[in-house]
Design a protein around this motif. Sequence first.
Motif, PDB file in Angstrom:
ATOM      1  N   GLY A   1      -0.436 -16.990  10.052  1.00  0.00           N
ATOM      2  CA  GLY A   1      -0.759 -16.580  11.407  1.00  0.00           C
ATOM      3  C   GLY A   1      -2.266 -16.474  11.608  1.00  0.00           C
ATOM      4  O   GLY A   1      -3.030 -16.338  10.645  1.00  0.00           O
ATOM      5  N   HIS A   2      -2.705 -16.541  12.873  1.00  0.00           N
ATOM      6  CA  HIS A   2      -4.148 -16.545  13.141  1.00  0.00           C
ATOM      7  C   HIS A   2      -4.450 -15.749  14.403  1.00  0.00           C
ATOM      8  O   HIS A   2      -3.775 -15.883  15.425  1.00  0.00           O
ATOM      9  N   PHE A   3      -5.507 -14.928  14.303  1.00  0.00           N
ATOM     10  CA  PHE A   3      -6.025 -14.170  15.441  1.00  0.00           C
ATOM     11  C   PHE A   3      -7.406 -14.701  15.802  1.00  0.00           C
ATOM     12  O   PHE A   3      -8.267 -14.875  14.934  1.00  0.00           O
ATOM     13  N   LEU A   4      -7.622 -14.950  17.101  1.00  0.00           N
ATOM     14  CA  LEU A   4      -8.915 -15.429  17.586  1.00  0.00           C
ATOM     15  C   LEU A   4      -9.620 -14.327  18.357  1.00  0.00           C
ATOM     16  O   LEU A   4      -9.107 -13.818  19.358  1.00  0.00           O
ATOM     17  N   PHE A   5     -10.797 -13.947  17.870  1.00  0.00           N
ATOM     18  CA  PHE A   5     -11.659 -12.977  18.542  1.00  0.00           C
ATOM     19  C   PHE A   5     -12.744 -13.762  19.262  1.00  0.00           C
ATOM     20  O   PHE A   5     -13.677 -14.268  18.646  1.00  0.00           O
TER      21      PHE A   5
ATOM     22  N   ASP B   1     -20.509  -7.033  16.313  1.00  0.00           N
ATOM     23  CA  ASP B   1     -19.229  -6.956  17.022  1.00  0.00           C
ATOM     24  C   ASP B   1     -18.116  -7.624  16.216  1.00  0.00           C
ATOM     25  O   ASP B   1     -16.983  -7.134  16.171  1.00  0.00           O
ATOM     26  N   PHE B   2     -18.442  -8.738  15.596  1.00  0.00           N
ATOM     27  CA  PHE B   2     -17.450  -9.465  14.808  1.00  0.00           C
ATOM     28  C   PHE B   2     -17.011  -8.642  13.601  1.00  0.00           C
ATOM     29  O   PHE B   2     -15.816  -8.499  13.325  1.00  0.00           O
ATOM     30  N   ILE B   3     -17.976  -8.079  12.906  1.00  0.00           N
ATOM     31  CA  ILE B   3     -17.655  -7.259  11.730  1.00  0.00           C
ATOM     32  C   ILE B   3     -16.858  -6.017  12.138  1.00  0.00           C
ATOM     33  O   ILE B   3     -15.917  -5.611  11.431  1.00  0.00           O
ATOM     34  N   LYS B   4     -17.180  -5.446  13.278  1.00  0.00           N
ATOM     35  CA  LYS B   4     -16.426  -4.287  13.769  1.00  0.00           C
ATOM     36  C   LYS B   4     -14.963  -4.655  13.977  1.00  0.00           C
ATOM     37  O   LYS B   4     -14.051  -3.891  13.608  1.00  0.00           O
ATOM     38  N   LYS B   5     -14.713  -5.817  14.575  1.00  0.00           N
ATOM     39  CA  LYS B   5     -13.335  -6.261  14.800  1.00  0.00           C
ATOM     40  C   LYS B   5     -12.638  -6.553  13.470  1.00  0.00           C
ATOM     41  O   LYS B   5     -11.455  -6.215  13.291  1.00  0.00           O
ATOM     42  N   ILE B   6     -13.354  -7.173  12.532  1.00  0.00           N
ATOM     43  CA  ILE B   6     -12.766  -7.423  11.204  1.00  0.00           C
ATOM     44  C   ILE B   6     -12.333  -6.103  10.573  1.00  0.00           C
ATOM     45  O   ILE B   6     -11.231  -5.995  10.024  1.00  0.00           O
ATOM     46  N   CYS B   7     -13.201  -5.093  10.658  1.00  0.00           N
ATOM     47  CA  CYS B   7     -12.891  -3.784  10.059  1.00  0.00           C
ATOM     48  C   CYS B   7     -11.670  -3.141  10.697  1.00  0.00           C
ATOM     49  O   CYS B   7     -10.867  -2.483  10.025  1.00  0.00           O
ATOM     50  N   GLU B   8     -11.507  -3.327  12.008  1.00  0.00           N
ATOM     51  CA  GLU B   8     -10.337  -2.781  12.707  1.00  0.00           C
ATOM     52  C   GLU B   8      -9.045  -3.384  12.148  1.00  0.00           C
ATOM     53  O   GLU B   8      -8.065  -2.672  11.899  1.00  0.00           O
TER      54      GLU B   8
ATOM     55  N   ARG C   1      -3.688 -13.888  -5.968  1.00  0.00           N
ATOM     56  CA  ARG C   1      -3.066 -13.179  -4.832  1.00  0.00           C
ATOM     57  C   ARG C   1      -2.606 -11.788  -5.258  1.00  0.00           C
ATOM     58  O   ARG C   1      -2.766 -10.812  -4.512  1.00  0.00           O
ATOM     59  N   ASN C   2      -2.069 -11.700  -6.446  1.00  0.00           N
ATOM     60  CA  ASN C   2      -1.596 -10.416  -6.951  1.00  0.00           C
ATOM     61  C   ASN C   2      -2.750  -9.426  -7.129  1.00  0.00           C
ATOM     62  O   ASN C   2      -2.632  -8.238  -6.812  1.00  0.00           O
ATOM     63  N   SER C   3      -3.876  -9.929  -7.617  1.00  0.00           N
ATOM     64  CA  SER C   3      -5.039  -9.051  -7.831  1.00  0.00           C
ATOM     65  C   SER C   3      -5.714  -8.653  -6.520  1.00  0.00           C
ATOM     66  O   SER C   3      -6.275  -7.556  -6.401  1.00  0.00           O
ATOM     67  N   LEU C   4      -5.651  -9.523  -5.523  1.00  0.00           N
ATOM     68  CA  LEU C   4      -6.285  -9.244  -4.230  1.00  0.00           C
ATOM     69  C   LEU C   4      -5.444  -8.315  -3.372  1.00  0.00           C
ATOM     70  O   LEU C   4      -5.970  -7.567  -2.541  1.00  0.00           O
ATOM     71  N   GLY C   5      -4.127  -8.341  -3.567  1.00  0.00           N
ATOM     72  CA  GLY C   5      -3.246  -7.587  -2.687  1.00  0.00           C
ATOM     73  C   GLY C   5      -3.123  -8.290  -1.345  1.00  0.00           C
ATOM     74  O   GLY C   5      -3.371  -9.490  -1.208  1.00  0.00           O
ATOM     75  N   LYS C   6      -2.736  -7.537  -0.334  1.00  0.00           N
ATOM     76  CA  LYS C   6      -2.587  -8.083   1.019  1.00  0.00           C
ATOM     77  C   LYS C   6      -3.966  -8.490   1.545  1.00  0.00           C
ATOM     78  O   LYS C   6      -4.891  -7.677   1.589  1.00  0.00           O
ATOM     79  N   THR C   7      -4.096  -9.756   1.928  1.00  0.00           N
ATOM     80  CA  THR C   7      -5.432 -10.325   2.150  1.00  0.00           C
ATOM     81  C   THR C   7      -5.608 -10.929   3.540  1.00  0.00           C
ATOM     82  O   THR C   7      -4.764 -11.692   4.019  1.00  0.00           O
ATOM     83  N   LEU C   8      -6.730 -10.588   4.158  1.00  0.00           N
ATOM     84  CA  LEU C   8      -7.165 -11.174   5.423  1.00  0.00           C
ATOM     85  C   LEU C   8      -8.279 -12.177   5.118  1.00  0.00           C
ATOM     86  O   LEU C   8      -9.265 -11.833   4.472  1.00  0.00           O
TER      87      LEU C   8
ATOM     88  N   ALA D   1      -8.776  -5.005   9.255  1.00  0.00           N
ATOM     89  CA  ALA D   1      -8.726  -4.868   7.793  1.00  0.00           C
ATOM     90  C   ALA D   1      -8.104  -3.562   7.335  1.00  0.00           C
ATOM     91  O   ALA D   1      -7.775  -3.420   6.146  1.00  0.00           O
ATOM     92  N   VAL D   2      -7.906  -2.626   8.246  1.00  0.00           N
ATOM     93  CA  VAL D   2      -7.268  -1.345   7.892  1.00  0.00           C
ATOM     94  C   VAL D   2      -5.907  -1.587   7.239  1.00  0.00           C
ATOM     95  O   VAL D   2      -5.484  -0.832   6.354  1.00  0.00           O
ATOM     96  N   ASP D   3      -5.230  -2.640   7.648  1.00  0.00           N
ATOM     97  CA  ASP D   3      -3.890  -2.947   7.139  1.00  0.00           C
ATOM     98  C   ASP D   3      -3.906  -3.880   5.932  1.00  0.00           C
ATOM     99  O   ASP D   3      -2.840  -4.348   5.511  1.00  0.00           O
ATOM    100  N   TYR D   4      -5.096  -4.137   5.378  1.00  0.00           N
ATOM    101  CA  TYR D   4      -5.201  -5.110   4.285  1.00  0.00           C
ATOM    102  C   TYR D   4      -5.947  -4.519   3.095  1.00  0.00           C
ATOM    103  O   TYR D   4      -6.774  -3.623   3.242  1.00  0.00           O
ATOM    104  N   ASP D   5      -5.636  -5.042   1.916  1.00  0.00           N
ATOM    105  CA  ASP D   5      -6.289  -4.589   0.691  1.00  0.00           C
ATOM    106  C   ASP D   5      -7.617  -5.312   0.460  1.00  0.00           C
ATOM    107  O   ASP D   5      -8.541  -4.738  -0.122  1.00  0.00           O
ATOM    108  N   SER D   6      -7.686  -6.574   0.870  1.00  0.00           N
ATOM    109  CA  SER D   6      -8.889  -7.388   0.639  1.00  0.00           C
ATOM    110  C   SER D   6      -9.221  -8.194   1.884  1.00  0.00           C
ATOM    111  O   SER D   6      -8.326  -8.606   2.635  1.00  0.00           O
TER     112      SER D   6
END
Length: 324
Positions: free
Chosen positions: A259-263, A177-184, A151-158, A186-191
């Motif tokens: 927590g969980h987000f459903l696309f 479309d799914f990858i586009k949403k993941i990228c949106e 966890r320490n090496s990954l940082g904040k992880t989605l 993932a801006v707030d995550y390190d991994s």
Amino acid sequence: MLNRIKKSVLGSKALSSIYFLVIKLRNRGEVKEIERRKHTPLFNYKELARPLNLYPYFNIKDNNLYGIGKVFQEAGLELDIDNCLIEHGLILGDLVQKHNHASYVPKIVTFSEYRRHKLRKKLIQKEVSCVGPYIKYANTILKEEDIAALRNSLGKTLVVFPSHSNDVTIVDFNSNDFIKKICEIAVDYDSVIICMYWKDIELGRAEEYIKKGFKVTCAGHIYDRYFLDRLKTIILLSDFTMSNNVGTHIGYCICLGKGHFLFRQNLAVDHGLNLNEANQRDKTDWDTYNFDVEIISKCFINNFNVNPSLEQIEIVSKYWGDIS
């Protein structure tokens, strides 16, 4: 001879024992392979996804799927695992699978009182036990200190769970479309870790996620008895989780405090020539399935809270059972 036994195995405990003894002898080499994979690194997804033959530790096939029987046994649950049938995961709507009716076992084990009510309407001669989300009984595939270091090496992880195919059904969706949403998000995550089902890795679907710089992992093959242990470890690496379809994974994430987000996406499901899979639900089964999916979905669409909300905990407690 074995095929003739197989046709009657569900209704006879004696024939079941004979059938699975033969399978054990035939596939005994799989035990060594399963134990070897226990130590395979989490991101060696191709190795973890390689097919396995069934080695029946238990004489009910379902109890060998995803290592469920092993998890219950190690947790000390008072279940006679060769005299009960454990539903393999979340089953929504009124569907009661045919092999539940045909099996000689006197007991069905499932998640929740909600599901128990559905089963009892069609299986009045069988006892039904509820144990809550199976993931809470699982161990982890890594030691606590190794999880902390990772966890320490990954940082904040989605951690992301794409809707998956299986050995008889192929599922397609708009991956762009799914990858586009993941990228949106993932801006707030390190991994970003994509937890893929073994069949989709076999179909070559990991590469599009790898190209985006995401890490790919796999909880293992359906016959890998460390599947649930590995899945629990993967979820515990996360700070937040997401997916594009309602499934067992949602309740498991909430159970583990994530927590969980459903696309929501449209899915194309191809059953091929497997008519049993295609026709297992009648109209009422489909209507009740879709009703349950909508109820659950409302709690997770447009949710970006890293901690499960009270509403999410309540809905998971209803469908997956006691998460405490």
